[in-house]
Write a protein that holds these residues in place. Structure first.
Motif, PDB file in Angstrom:
ATOM      1  N   GLU A 145      17.394   5.179   2.170  1.00  0.00           N
ATOM      2  CA  GLU A 145      16.281   5.969   1.634  1.00  0.00           C
ATOM      3  C   GLU A 145      15.220   6.222   2.702  1.00  0.00           C
ATOM      4  O   GLU A 145      14.698   7.330   2.832  1.00  0.00           O
ATOM      5  N   ALA A 146      14.925   5.197   3.494  1.00  0.00           N
ATOM      6  CA  ALA A 146      13.830   5.322   4.452  1.00  0.00           C
ATOM      7  C   ALA A 146      14.251   6.040   5.730  1.00  0.00           C
ATOM      8  O   ALA A 146      13.508   6.881   6.241  1.00  0.00           O
ATOM      9  N   PHE A 147      15.430   5.718   6.245  1.00  0.00           N
ATOM     10  CA  PHE A 147      15.730   6.173   7.602  1.00  0.00           C
ATOM     11  C   PHE A 147      16.849   7.207   7.697  1.00  0.00           C
ATOM     12  O   PHE A 147      16.927   7.931   8.677  1.00  0.00           O
ATOM     13  N   TYR A 148      17.739   7.253   6.718  1.00  0.00           N
ATOM     14  CA  TYR A 148      18.897   8.117   6.907  1.00  0.00           C
ATOM     15  C   TYR A 148      18.958   9.313   5.964  1.00  0.00           C
ATOM     16  O   TYR A 148      19.691  10.234   6.183  1.00  0.00           O
ATOM     17  N   ARG A 149      18.184   9.269   4.890  1.00  0.00           N
ATOM     18  CA  ARG A 149      18.343  10.382   3.953  1.00  0.00           C
ATOM     19  C   ARG A 149      17.091  11.245   3.895  1.00  0.00           C
ATOM     20  O   ARG A 149      16.995  12.261   4.558  1.00  0.00           O
ATOM     21  N   TYR A 161       9.473   7.133   2.962  1.00  0.00           N
ATOM     22  CA  TYR A 161       9.031   5.772   3.272  1.00  0.00           C
ATOM     23  C   TYR A 161       8.301   5.127   2.095  1.00  0.00           C
ATOM     24  O   TYR A 161       8.486   3.960   1.792  1.00  0.00           O
ATOM     25  N   GLY A 162       7.425   5.884   1.462  1.00  0.00           N
ATOM     26  CA  GLY A 162       6.652   5.355   0.346  1.00  0.00           C
ATOM     27  C   GLY A 162       7.564   4.892  -0.781  1.00  0.00           C
ATOM     28  O   GLY A 162       7.447   3.769  -1.287  1.00  0.00           O
ATOM     29  N   TYR A 163       8.499   5.755  -1.127  1.00  0.00           N
ATOM     30  CA  TYR A 163       9.430   5.434  -2.202  1.00  0.00           C
ATOM     31  C   TYR A 163      10.307   4.243  -1.820  1.00  0.00           C
ATOM     32  O   TYR A 163      10.511   3.311  -2.613  1.00  0.00           O
ATOM     33  N   ALA A 164      10.806   4.243  -0.573  1.00  0.00           N
ATOM     34  CA  ALA A 164      11.637   3.130  -0.114  1.00  0.00           C
ATOM     35  C   ALA A 164      10.845   1.816  -0.118  1.00  0.00           C
ATOM     36  O   ALA A 164      11.388   0.753  -0.419  1.00  0.00           O
ATOM     37  N   SER A 165       9.540   1.917   0.205  1.00  0.00           N
ATOM     38  CA  SER A 165       8.706   0.714   0.171  1.00  0.00           C
ATOM     39  C   SER A 165       8.630   0.138  -1.234  1.00  0.00           C
ATOM     40  O   SER A 165       8.650  -1.079  -1.428  1.00  0.00           O
ATOM     41  N   ALA A 166       8.555   1.018  -2.234  1.00  0.00           N
ATOM     42  CA  ALA A 166       8.521   0.545  -3.619  1.00  0.00           C
ATOM     43  C   ALA A 166       9.806  -0.206  -3.945  1.00  0.00           C
ATOM     44  O   ALA A 166       9.783  -1.278  -4.564  1.00  0.00           O
ATOM     45  N   LYS A 167      10.936   0.350  -3.512  1.00  0.00           N
ATOM     46  CA  LYS A 167      12.219  -0.329  -3.737  1.00  0.00           C
ATOM     47  C   LYS A 167      12.220  -1.697  -3.056  1.00  0.00           C
ATOM     48  O   LYS A 167      12.715  -2.686  -3.598  1.00  0.00           O
ATOM     49  N   TRP A 173       0.834  -1.205   0.000  1.00  0.00           N
ATOM     50  CA  TRP A 173       0.000   0.000   0.000  1.00  0.00           C
ATOM     51  C   TRP A 173       0.873   1.262   0.000  1.00  0.00           C
ATOM     52  O   TRP A 173       0.714   2.133  -0.852  1.00  0.00           O
ATOM     53  N   TYR A 174       1.818   1.334   0.942  1.00  0.00           N
ATOM     54  CA  TYR A 174       2.624   2.552   1.036  1.00  0.00           C
ATOM     55  C   TYR A 174       3.493   2.771  -0.200  1.00  0.00           C
ATOM     56  O   TYR A 174       3.841   3.904  -0.531  1.00  0.00           O
ATOM     57  N   SER A 175       3.849   1.666  -0.874  1.00  0.00           N
ATOM     58  CA  SER A 175       4.693   1.823  -2.059  1.00  0.00           C
ATOM     59  C   SER A 175       3.962   2.570  -3.161  1.00  0.00           C
ATOM     60  O   SER A 175       4.563   3.037  -4.115  1.00  0.00           O
ATOM     61  N   LEU A 176       2.634   2.694  -3.012  1.00  0.00           N
ATOM     62  CA  LEU A 176       1.850   3.408  -4.019  1.00  0.00           C
ATOM     63  C   LEU A 176       1.540   4.835  -3.576  1.00  0.00           C
ATOM     64  O   LEU A 176       0.731   5.526  -4.181  1.00  0.00           O
ATOM     65  N   THR A 177       2.192   5.262  -2.478  1.00  0.00           N
ATOM     66  CA  THR A 177       1.909   6.596  -1.956  1.00  0.00           C
ATOM     67  C   THR A 177       3.183   7.429  -1.822  1.00  0.00           C
ATOM     68  O   THR A 177       4.289   6.914  -2.005  1.00  0.00           O
ATOM     69  N   ASP A 178       2.984   8.698  -1.474  1.00  0.00           N
ATOM     70  CA  ASP A 178       4.156   9.556  -1.256  1.00  0.00           C
ATOM     71  C   ASP A 178       4.398   9.770   0.239  1.00  0.00           C
ATOM     72  O   ASP A 178       4.947  10.783   0.658  1.00  0.00           O
ATOM     73  N   TRP A 179       4.012   8.816   1.058  1.00  0.00           N
ATOM     74  CA  TRP A 179       4.146   8.892   2.512  1.00  0.00           C
ATOM     75  C   TRP A 179       5.600   9.158   2.926  1.00  0.00           C
ATOM     76  O   TRP A 179       6.519   8.552   2.384  1.00  0.00           O
ATOM     77  N   ASN A 180       5.781  10.052   3.900  1.00  0.00           N
ATOM     78  CA  ASN A 180       7.153  10.328   4.337  1.00  0.00           C
ATOM     79  C   ASN A 180       7.439   9.815   5.751  1.00  0.00           C
ATOM     80  O   ASN A 180       8.443  10.171   6.350  1.00  0.00           O
ATOM     81  N   GLY A 181       6.551   8.983   6.273  1.00  0.00           N
ATOM     82  CA  GLY A 181       6.840   8.333   7.539  1.00  0.00           C
ATOM     83  C   GLY A 181       6.380   9.098   8.758  1.00  0.00           C
ATOM     84  O   GLY A 181       6.054   8.518   9.773  1.00  0.00           O
ATOM     85  N   LEU A 182       6.372  10.407   8.690  1.00  0.00           N
ATOM     86  CA  LEU A 182       6.015  11.215   9.853  1.00  0.00           C
ATOM     87  C   LEU A 182       4.662  11.881   9.648  1.00  0.00           C
ATOM     88  O   LEU A 182       3.791  11.864  10.505  1.00  0.00           O
ATOM     89  N   ASN A 183       4.513  12.458   8.489  1.00  0.00           N
ATOM     90  CA  ASN A 183       3.292  13.163   8.179  1.00  0.00           C
ATOM     91  C   ASN A 183       2.110  12.202   8.133  1.00  0.00           C
ATOM     92  O   ASN A 183       2.152  11.208   7.420  1.00  0.00           O
ATOM     93  N   PRO A 184       1.058  12.444   8.914  1.00  0.00           N
ATOM     94  CA  PRO A 184      -0.081  11.509   8.899  1.00  0.00           C
ATOM     95  C   PRO A 184      -0.821  11.519   7.557  1.00  0.00           C
ATOM     96  O   PRO A 184      -1.479  10.540   7.218  1.00  0.00           O
ATOM     97  N   SER A 185      -0.721  12.578   6.812  1.00  0.00           N
ATOM     98  CA  SER A 185      -1.451  12.603   5.544  1.00  0.00           C
ATOM     99  C   SER A 185      -0.508  12.311   4.377  1.00  0.00           C
ATOM    100  O   SER A 185       0.645  12.718   4.378  1.00  0.00           O
ATOM    101  N   TYR A 186      -1.033  11.553   3.445  1.00  0.00           N
ATOM    102  CA  TYR A 186      -0.257  11.231   2.253  1.00  0.00           C
ATOM    103  C   TYR A 186      -1.239  10.959   1.139  1.00  0.00           C
ATOM    104  O   TYR A 186      -2.435  10.773   1.389  1.00  0.00           O
ATOM    105  N   LYS A 187      -0.775  10.952  -0.093  1.00  0.00           N
ATOM    106  CA  LYS A 187      -1.711  10.662  -1.173  1.00  0.00           C
ATOM    107  C   LYS A 187      -1.170   9.579  -2.093  1.00  0.00           C
ATOM    108  O   LYS A 187       0.034   9.331  -2.157  1.00  0.00           O
TER     109      LYS A 187
END
Lengths: 287, 283
Positions: free
Chosen positions: B243-247, B251-257, B25-39
């Motif tokens: 991608e997910a934790f250090y840069r 999260y969304g993009y890293a999930s796709a990877k 699911w997250y791999s299809l979004t632009d979620w950044n891990g902190l922000n509760p809203s994403y699309k």
């Protein structure tokens, strides 16, 4: 090949030379295998100056202060305790829940049972790295990030599929008559399982215990993601902490830490070698 | 039935199934891990990873290269050692114990030990003996660090496969080998024509185990080079982590990877299972 060679291997000079060469080759590989361990052990007992000047020699005198300093620096007892707690929580859950589910799924026929078993087995395909990001979020949401018990609970979820798979296969070899007799005697389901079936599962339980202990004890990435406070660190995380960002490593301290972190697993290996080797071979072939 | 299965199912669902489905699911979004809203962004993350992310693609190809070397070398060495160790009588147990030893410790520990060898011991030997060629920047030079990683990975992994091969070798009936010897086959012929075909299932397992573990390689690289110098030895797992934790916390993009890695591992496993079936039918 020479026609003189008889079927008595090693009886002719050529066979003996060949055998000697094989032995020599094995000794070389063994030396290579032991090199990093021996080097760490030797140099962990030297001062930094001695490491610099005589890296290959036996230490002039045993510098145990490295160990005493590092023991405090990496909070050895604390880290060891944390590692033990994580592995114990994980292993207890994996064996208890894994054996119950594996047994019941193996004994029950029908679509639902097959589906559930397939669901567990399928997940053995999923690489940890594919779930680690979302797992971190879930752990945060459940408020178990930063707790060693929480880490143990996560290991239960990750480790239980393989345990179910191994138990499922093993249960098939246990005759059903035992259970039928027990049911006639009026034995309840859970009592039947824990008093009669579970003891019979001991061989496969040993394999599962060995494989999972090794896995949890040596796992680094999950604790790295889950534990945030150095008081919660496992042995590996505490050791990792000794490395500075930009080189300049304090090797005498680090090597002492490496030896200490390695010691429990090595001791266990030398003690239980027979079972560990057997468990690994079986786990690989059936898994 | 459910009373027995429920506890396992609960832990499994929360810590394995939910993250897996959530990851898709997250791999299809632009979620950044902190922000509760994403699309939802559809497959944009996948397209970016596969076409517009040279760092990721480089890590994929680096991992592929590592996997190929490992599959060939690890299995060849393990089988060779298994055959040699099995040919000994009294020293057999000793050699087996020693070769298995590195497998008992975390590759984090092993990697750090080897770092000491590569950065301190080898330069020392090079300076004090005639073995000058050992004075290389084993960790710092991308040309060598790949081989440094390979050496350490083989050091840590060969013993495990050797145990599998030894178990297989012990399963080959002695009378088959004796029959071959009576027919005039020498030891090498016996190995290729009798022993090897008999242990092919173990070879399949060995290749499968190596493929599976080396695609997911992390500990060795983390301990030895940290992916460096620069990102020269960055493997897929490290790339996802970064991608997910250090840069960028994408999260969304890293999930796709991460899902791309999942697909690769799945495909290999399916091919492997298919091959195994075909071979079993033939035998």
């Amino acid at each position: 090949m020479s026609s003189e060679s008889t079927n008595a291997i090693g009886a002719n000079p050529r066979g003996r030379v060949g055998s000697g060469l094989i032995f020599l080759a094995l000794v070389v590989v063994a030396a290579f295998t032991l090199l990093p361990i021996a080097m760490s052990l030797l140099n962990s007992l030297k001062t930094d100056g001695e490491i610099l000047n005589n890296i290959l020699s036996i230490p002039a005198h045993f510098e145990f202060s490295n160990y005493i300093n590092t023991f405090r620096k990496i909070k050895f007892m604390r880290s060891l305790w944390n590692t033990v707690v994580v592995a114990t929580v994980g292993l207890t859950g994996i064996i208890l829940f894994g054996s119950m589910a594996g047994y019941k799924l193996s004994r029950t026929r029908g679509k639902l049972s097959e589906f559930l078993f397939g669901l567990f087995v399928m997940s053995m395909l999923i690489p940890f790295h594919s779930i680690m990001i979302t797992l971190t979020k879930i752990a945060r949401d459940l408020n178990i990030q930063g707790h060693i018990i929480g880490l143990g609970l996560i290991y239960i979820g990750l480790g239980v599929p393989m345990a179910i798979f191994l138990y499922h296969g093993f249960v098939k070899s246990i005759p059903r008559e035992l259970e039928e007799a027990a049911v006639i005697d009026g034995c309840g389901e859970f009592k039947l399982f824990f008093t009669i079936i579970f003891p019979l599962l001991l061989p496969v339980t040993a394999t599962i215990a060995i494989l999972n202990t090794l896995w949890m004890w040596n796992d680094f990435l999950l604790p790295l993601l889950m534990l945030t406070d150095s008081d919660q660190y496992t042995l590996l995380l505490s050791t990792n902490m000794l490395f500075g960002e930009y080189g300049n490593n304090d090797w005498s301290a680090i090597l002492a830490a490496l030896v200490m972190a390695m010691l429990p697993a090595m001791a266990l290996y030398l003690l239980l070698q027979k079972y560990i080797t057997k468990g690994i071979a079986e786990g690989a072939i059936k898994g | 039935m459910l009373a027995f299965v429920f506890p396992a199912l609960l832990f499994y669902s929360v810590f394995m199934l939910a993250p897996a489905i959530g990851g898709i699911w997250y791999s299809l979004t632009d979620w950044n891990g902190l922000n509760p809203s994403y699309k939802l962004v559809g497959f944009a993350n996948y397209i970016e990873a596969l076409t517009d992310d040279p760092i990721y693609l480089k890590s994929v190809f680096f991992t592929l290269k590592y996997v190929m070397f490992m599959v060939v070398l690890q299995n060849a060495f393990a089988l060779l050692l298994a055959v040699l160790v099995e040919s000994r009588r009294r020293s057999k147990v000793w050699f087996r114990t020693i070769f298995m030893m590195p497998n008992m410790m975390s590759m984090i520990i092993g990697g750090f030990m080897w770092m000491f060898i590569f950065t301190k011991v080898l330069p020392y030997i090079a300076n004090h003996t005639i073995l000058h060629f050992l004075d290389r920047s084993w960790i710092g030079d991308p040309g060598y660090s790949f081989y440094a990683i390979l050496i350490v990975a083989l050091w840590g992994g060969v013993g495990y496969l050797m145990i599998i091969y030894i178990a297989a070798l012990q399963g080959v009936p002695q009378n088959l080998k004796e029959a071959a010897a009576i027919d005039g086959a020498n030891k090498i012929q016996t190995f290729w024509r009798v022993t090897l075909p008999m242990i092919l299932p173990a070879v399949t397992i060995g290749i499968f185990v190596t493929l599976n573990s080396s695609f997911k390689v992390f500990d060795v690289v983390y301990a030895l080079t940290g992916g460096g110098p620069g990102r020269a030895t960055q493997v897929i797992a490290l790339n996802i982590l970064e991608e997910a934790f250090y840069r960028n916390n994408r999260y969304g993009y890293a999930s796709a990877k991460a899902m791309i890695l999942f697909v690769i591992v799945c495909l290999i496993t399916l091919v492997q299972l298919r091959l195994m079936k075909i071979r079993e039918v033939e035998v």
